[in-house]
Design an enzyme around this catalytic site. Structure first.
Site: not given
Ligand code: HBI
Ligand code: FE
Length: 279
Positions: A136, A141, A182, A201
């Site tokens: 993913h 990303h 996302e 993804s």
């Molecule tokens: N941590 N590794 C990772 N990847 C993410 O996409 C991610 C995260 N922590 C918080 C988050 N995304 C979302 O809650 C954001 O909106 C902050």
């Molecule tokens: Fe993501």
């Protein structure tokens, strides 16, 4: 050394990933030797299946950038991708054991470091997995981080996140993340295309998001988006559409503090609730 695991959203499942390897900023080195042949095979099969689905559904900017990930028959080494990525937009991938708390997450993005989960789903999870895994994060990303305008948006998002955290507005900002980075849709040459990593993804949601009559698709509008709740384990029932990545970037130029103020008292929209706000 070592961090407490993080579980997000409503998922009550135990966290995946080995958080004991994470350092202060929640990053951990990619333990390339730990990948089994089955892991590389899972990555290869996921990549091949997804790449075949892209034409006519994925943003052309994504399709053009995908080869920058490198070889598709094995899990890429982050430092190999970083050689190309750093030259392209000054970003670099860092390994993380999985989802990390918001402040470390925002801090990494604000420093042009993208956190990539370092484990891959099991073969029996080939069809679907709730938590983001390396496929993913890498496939979904990373390609658009080679696009300079989108890469600048993601850094600005991280900087905005640190400010939002100070104002207790993380939930509103995480909706913006959810409905753009996302699950965002973009209109390219008049055609609807997907640019959000969660769609790109996903084998099922890619066609659904662009072609299904079921979900509503409304123009991205900061306030409507920040007021719209989302679900983490179903296809989206609302998608927000942009006309260009420049539009995303320009939107983050605004100071969000007054918007948070204004939104505090307003009702939220359910994930499937129809209707836009008065623009
Ligand atoms: N941590 N590794 C990772 N990847 C993410 O996409 C991610 C995260 N922590 C918080 C988050 N995304 C979302 O809650 C954001 O909106 C902050
Ligand atoms: Fe993501």
């Amino acid at each position: 050394m070592g961090q407490a695991p993080v579980v997000y959203g409503q998922s009550t499942r135990p966290p995946r990933g080995d958080y004991s390897r994470a350092s202060e900023d929640y990053t951990c080195p990619q333990d390339y030797a730990s990948y089994t042949e089955a892991d590389h095979d899972t990555y290869r099969r996921l990549y091949e299946r997804q790449r075949a689905l892209l034409p006519g559904l994925a943003s052309q900017a994504f399709i053009d950038a995908l080869p920058s990930l490198g070889a598709s028959d094995r899990i890429p080494r982050f430092e190999e991708v970083n050689e190309r990525l750093y030259k392209a937009t000054g970003w670099e991938l860092v390994g993380v054991p999985g989802l990390i708390p918001e402040v470390p997450f925002f801090t990494l993005l604000a420093n042009r470091k993208f956190p990539v989960t370092d484990w891959i789903r099991k073969p029996e999870e080939f069809e679907y997995i709730v938590e983001p895994d390396i496929f993913h994060d890498l496939f979904g990303h990373v390609p658009l981080l080679f696009n300079p305008v989108f890469a600048d948006y993601v850094q600005r998002y991280g900087q905005g996140g640190l400010k939002a955290q100070g104002l207790g507005s993380c939930e509103m900002l995480s909706r913006l993340y959810w409905y753009t980075i996302e699950f965002g849709l973009i209109r390219e040459a008049g055609q609807l295309r997907a640019y959000g990593a969660g769609i790109l993804s996903s084998s099922g949601e890619l066609a659904y998001s662009v072609q299904s009559p079921e979900p509503q698709r409304i123009p991205l509008q900061l306030e409507r988006t920040m007021r719209t709740r989302y679900k983490i384990d179903t296809y989206q029932q609302t998608y927000f559409v942009i006309d260009s990545f420049e539009q995303l970037f320009e939107m983050t130029a605004a100071d969000f503090a007054p918007i948070y103020e204004r939104l505090q008292g307003l009702p939220e929209f359910g994930a499937d609730e129809r209707g836009a706000v008065g623009v």
